[in-house]
Design a protein around this motif. Sequence first.
Motif, mmCIF file in Angstrom:
data_model
loop_
_atom_site.group_PDB
_atom_site.id
_atom_site.type_symbol
_atom_site.label_atom_id
_atom_site.label_comp_id
_atom_site.label_asym_id
_atom_site.label_seq_id
_atom_site.Cartn_x
_atom_site.Cartn_y
_atom_site.Cartn_z
ATOM 1 N N SER A 207 0.792 -1.100 -0.106
ATOM 2 C CA SER A 207 0.187 -0.013 -0.063
ATOM 3 C C SER A 207 0.619 1.188 0.072
ATOM 4 N N ARG A 209 1.484 5.356 0.836
ATOM 5 C CA ARG A 209 0.816 6.273 1.497
ATOM 6 C C ARG A 209 -0.148 7.164 0.779
ATOM 7 N N PHE A 392 0.359 -4.199 4.040
ATOM 8 C CA PHE A 392 0.709 -2.820 4.806
ATOM 9 C C PHE A 392 2.267 -3.355 5.596
ATOM 10 N N GLN A 427 -7.514 1.482 2.616
ATOM 11 C CA GLN A 427 -6.127 1.640 2.716
ATOM 12 C C GLN A 427 -6.153 3.069 3.325
ATOM 13 N N TRP A 431 -3.803 3.480 6.861
ATOM 14 C CA TRP A 431 -2.800 4.273 7.082
ATOM 15 C C TRP A 431 -3.022 5.544 8.292
#
Length: 461
Positions: A207, A209, A392, A427, A431
């Motif tokens: 993934s 950022r 991740f 996603q 994060w």
Amino acid sequence: MSEAVLTVAQMVAAEKAAMAADTSEWELMLKAGQGAAQWVHRAAGGRPVTVLCGPGNNGGDGYVIAEDLRSRGYDVDVIAPVEPSTDTARTARSRFGGNTREKGPFEYAIVVDCLFGYGLSRQVEGVFRELLEELSSSDCFKIAIDVPSAVRSDCGSTLGPMPRYDLTLALGAWKQAHFLMPSMAMMGAKKLVDLGLSLDNAHGVLSNRPMLTAPAAGAHKYTRGLVAVVAGEMPGAPLLSCEAAMRAGAGYVKLFSDRSHPDAPADLVIVEDDLDEALVDDRIDALLVGPGLGRGGTSRERLAAALASGRQCVLDADALHLLDDDILEGVDPSRLLLTPHEGELAALCKAFGVEAIGKLDRVRSLSAATGLTVLAKGPDTILVGEGTTVFFQQGSSWLSVAGSGDVLAGICAARLAGSRSPMEAAQDAVWLHHEAARLAGPAFTALQLAHCVKPAMASFL
């Protein structure tokens, strides 16, 4: 562009494709070893280095690393219990200008593990096991080349002693084990050595950022997304989800509940109408069902009503124990995001007749069988949907606190309401969840974590 995460078979295919395109195996080994040596050089800072070389091409990489460091003026000690078994590794051994020995002890403070590579499939025994046991007990700075030598690359399980490494250097592409427990927790910092391979055959990615944006100049609360959280038998969990959703970009958050919530924040709108009536509101962009829902007949009815509304939904916690083929009949699976922990993932697999071993295979098989987007949370978080697997980096271990999953579900709902797809919303949420944990510091509560979602948003703007 997302970085590829490969299986063993995909990595073999990528290397074969490179060799078919006139890049020799020796050229690949030289590029890998010299690229890894750059990172070893940075970590060692001139201090003497011990390199452990196995019989295969990973050991060949080790000889290239050793010779590169020796040519820079390093004192290099190579330990190789057996002779190289491949032509390319023998070439690397012949070009190493230093001496080798068959066993320890380790005399230097930097040790580079090149005993076995990504293709390991059987238990590590004999002299190699002894070396790994010695490495485990040593206080040296440990560097693993490609994957640590006792790791099964496709699943992250171990086949022998597993030292705790300070640095792991992936060669050519990330492997699945780099982002799967238990191995990922033992790899230290992870860096990728690019070999210029074509990685178009990958179905897994790391993934990226996210780059979030502030609301448009003409935005209002409904254009930013209305989230409705469907409460049930227990009040605390849905309130945590609401707290997180209000700080993750949603313009409006409502709690649909049939009971009072005196502890609710003043800026949360609580709707005590009949659920069917509340769901008629066309302005709702995403529903969250599951935290605090309960598992009785009434809870199942509330879940069924939410699904029948046709809205995008995040399903978490109790909703995942109520889900089955009957309740999903007629529901568009592309509009749903499931967020199970491992116990809930096992329950879902049982409900849908999915037989698989290991977290990664379970989540992939479940998504393939149902068409659902599934975010399997935990120390190793895996997202599967639309035929893609997303991995991740590991978040803070302090996330292992009650209510952390309710916070993640609330963030997912807010991002889904903001015109994101289930894959994109998940996603974003992971994060933000990880960043909120970093900002919260050690020993936080779930409510403190939810409050840190706001400054976490600022980190991605």
